[in-house]
Design a protein around this motif. Structure first.
Motif, PDB file in Angstrom:
ATOM      1  N   LYS A 142     -43.570   7.166  15.790  1.00 26.94           N
ATOM      2  CA  LYS A 142     -42.461   7.935  16.372  1.00 26.94           C
ATOM      3  C   LYS A 142     -42.671   9.441  16.246  1.00 26.94           C
ATOM      4  O   LYS A 142     -42.018  10.215  16.935  1.00 26.94           O
ATOM      5  CB  LYS A 142     -41.136   7.571  15.675  1.00 26.94           C
ATOM      6  CG  LYS A 142     -40.558   6.256  16.119  1.00 26.94           C
ATOM      7  CD  LYS A 142     -39.211   6.017  15.468  1.00 26.94           C
ATOM      8  CE  LYS A 142     -38.106   6.928  15.959  1.00 26.94           C
ATOM      9  NZ  LYS A 142     -37.500   6.549  17.222  1.00 26.94           N
ATOM     10  N   ARG A 188     -41.784  11.119  13.628  1.00 27.72           N
ATOM     11  CA  ARG A 188     -40.555  11.630  13.011  1.00 27.72           C
ATOM     12  C   ARG A 188     -40.870  12.655  11.936  1.00 27.72           C
ATOM     13  O   ARG A 188     -41.702  12.415  11.076  1.00 27.72           O
ATOM     14  CB  ARG A 188     -39.781  10.482  12.348  1.00 27.72           C
ATOM     15  CG  ARG A 188     -38.771   9.885  13.272  1.00 27.72           C
ATOM     16  CD  ARG A 188     -37.706   9.133  12.504  1.00 27.72           C
ATOM     17  NE  ARG A 188     -36.769   8.564  13.473  1.00 27.72           N
ATOM     18  CZ  ARG A 188     -35.875   7.651  13.186  1.00 27.72           C
ATOM     19  NH1 ARG A 188     -35.779   7.177  11.976  1.00 27.72           N
ATOM     20  NH2 ARG A 188     -35.064   7.194  14.108  1.00 27.72           N
ATOM     21  N   SER A 220     -35.094   3.149  17.135  1.00 28.75           N
ATOM     22  CA  SER A 220     -35.309   3.075  18.576  1.00 28.75           C
ATOM     23  C   SER A 220     -36.776   3.390  18.904  1.00 28.75           C
ATOM     24  O   SER A 220     -37.425   4.175  18.213  1.00 28.75           O
ATOM     25  CB  SER A 220     -34.372   4.036  19.303  1.00 28.75           C
ATOM     26  OG  SER A 220     -34.492   5.337  18.766  1.00 28.75           O
ATOM     27  N   ASN A 276     -38.729   5.138  20.695  1.00 31.92           N
ATOM     28  CA  ASN A 276     -39.096   6.349  21.430  1.00 31.92           C
ATOM     29  C   ASN A 276     -39.767   7.318  20.474  1.00 31.92           C
ATOM     30  O   ASN A 276     -39.625   7.198  19.258  1.00 31.92           O
ATOM     31  CB  ASN A 276     -37.845   7.007  22.029  1.00 31.92           C
ATOM     32  CG  ASN A 276     -36.755   7.173  20.996  1.00 31.92           C
ATOM     33  OD1 ASN A 276     -36.054   6.213  20.668  1.00 31.92           O
ATOM     34  ND2 ASN A 276     -36.619   8.364  20.452  1.00 31.92           N
ATOM     35  N   SER A 297     -33.644   7.234  23.923  1.00 38.43           N
ATOM     36  CA  SER A 297     -33.905   5.842  23.553  1.00 38.43           C
ATOM     37  C   SER A 297     -34.274   5.020  24.780  1.00 38.43           C
ATOM     38  O   SER A 297     -33.646   5.143  25.825  1.00 38.43           O
ATOM     39  CB  SER A 297     -32.666   5.229  22.902  1.00 38.43           C
ATOM     40  OG  SER A 297     -32.369   5.905  21.709  1.00 38.43           O
TER      41      SER A 297
HETATM   42 MG    MG Z   1     -33.139   6.788  17.783  1.00 37.03          MG
END
Ligand code: MG
Ligand code: AMP
Length: 331
Positions: free
Chosen positions: A48, A50, A136, A138, A144
């Motif tokens: 992701k 993140r 999610s 993405n 999303s």
């Molecule tokens: Mg999300």
């Protein structure tokens, strides 16, 4: 290459082998990994992109499987009977013998659990026979995905497979309800309306009105500045070990140190992420046992999951905001 699969059994075999598989739920497509496997969870954050570790929702085949990992209470049992399978996520205290990896819960003492209603998601969970942690599917900061094609656009080449599950109902995330502290607080409004929840368990604690405070996700504990800091002070970017310190090492450990937890002797940030929360806990316990004064943390490079690790270490080192009327440091 990321494969597009039709067969839940094939997707389940990949998950069991520690690979990542995106799958449809009734809310959005989730990016699933074996919730018991720290390396798989680190790979979820990596795929992701993140910049921080927030806690992931763990998905189960049924309420019995979900409640095996948390400490349920009568409200949670009533809500499960009313709304599972369905778009309700419950935050409950982590069971002391939970098999869910600490990174999946971002080191918190609570876990977010849910039984999804999408038949494809349930088929996958049953075939895999393991809890699946999934945010999610993405890239961080993007919208999303609600179709397999969206997921491919986002994550092709970064995950093993996408299990085709058709188009999801758009824009309905799961409601996130915190039942961990006795009462009930809606952390995120979603697919199960507050009124429906209140019809089962009575009044639900207020969320702030829109605009009156941070977004619900920002009020989730994972993002508060000093949350889940260890009890011992943390000294960042240590290049020398000082007497009285435990060591959180990365790569070659600093010479001379007492208790040492090496995040990754090989200097791999994904391995380090998988070992971060268990390491902080272990060092805290050892430090307490040996009456040490601090934990020294060696520098971790920003590449890969390094940014998220450094974000978490900075929060753990931030000044503590003690709860009102208490001098004890926050955990
Ligand atoms: Mg999300
Ligand atoms: P998503 O990853 O988009 O499905 O969002 C998951 C939501 O659940 C986020 O708002 C998280 O912060 C929240 N969440 C997950 N686990 C916990 C937890 N243990 N305590 C509070 N909120 C949580």
């Amino acid at each position: 290459m990321t494969r597009l699969l039709q067969d839940p059994a094939e997707a389940a075999a990949l998950l069991r082998a520690g690979q990542l598989v995106a799958f449809a739920t009734e809310t959005v497509y989730g990016l699933g990994g074996d919730a018991r496997n720290g390396r798989a969870i680190a790979a979820v954050f990596e795929a992701k992109g993140r910049p921080h570790f927030n806690p992931l929702i763990c998905h189960f085949t049924d309420a019995a499987a979900a409640f095996a990992e948390v400490v349920a209470n009568p409200r949670a049992v009533a809500l499960a009977a009313a709304f599972w399978p369905g778009p309700l996520t419950m935050v409950l205290p982590r069971h002391p013998r939970s098999r869910i990896d600490l990174l999946a819960g971002a080191g918190l003492a609570t876990l977010a659990v849910r039984v999804p209603a999408h038949p494809g998601a349930l088929a996958l969970l049953r075939a895999a026979g393991i809890p699946i942690a999934a945010p999610s599917a993405n890239r961080s900061g993007r919208v999303s995905p609600t179709t397999a094609a969206h997921v491919m656009e986002e994550l092709s080449g970064r995950i093993a497979a996408v299990l085709e599950g058709g188009a999801c109902a758009v824009g309905v995330e799961s409601s996130v309800l915190d039942l961990s502290a006795g009462g009930a607080v809606l952390l995120r409004p979603g697919g199960v309306p507050r009124e429906a929840i209140e019809a089962v368990i009575g009044p639900v604690g207020a969320t702030l009105p829109p605009g009156a405070g941070p977004a619900p996700t920002l009020r989730s504990p994972g993002l508060l500045l000093s949350h889940y800091a260890p009890a011992l002070p943390l000294r960042l970017n240590a290049t020398h070990w000082r007497v009285g310190e435990a060591l959180l090492a990365f790569g070659a450990p600093l010479p001379g140190a007492g208790p040492c937890w090496n995040l990754s002797p090989a200097g791999d940030t994904a391995e380090a992420a998988a070992r971060l929360f268990s390491g902080l806990r272990w060092l805290d316990a050892e430090g307490g046992r040996l009456a040490l004064t601090a934990i020294a943390a060696q520098p971790v490079p920003m590449a890969g999951l390094g940014a998220a690790i450094n974000d978490r270490l900075a929060r753990a080192a931030a000044p503590r905001d003690a709860p009102p009327g208490s001098a004890a440091p926050r955990r």
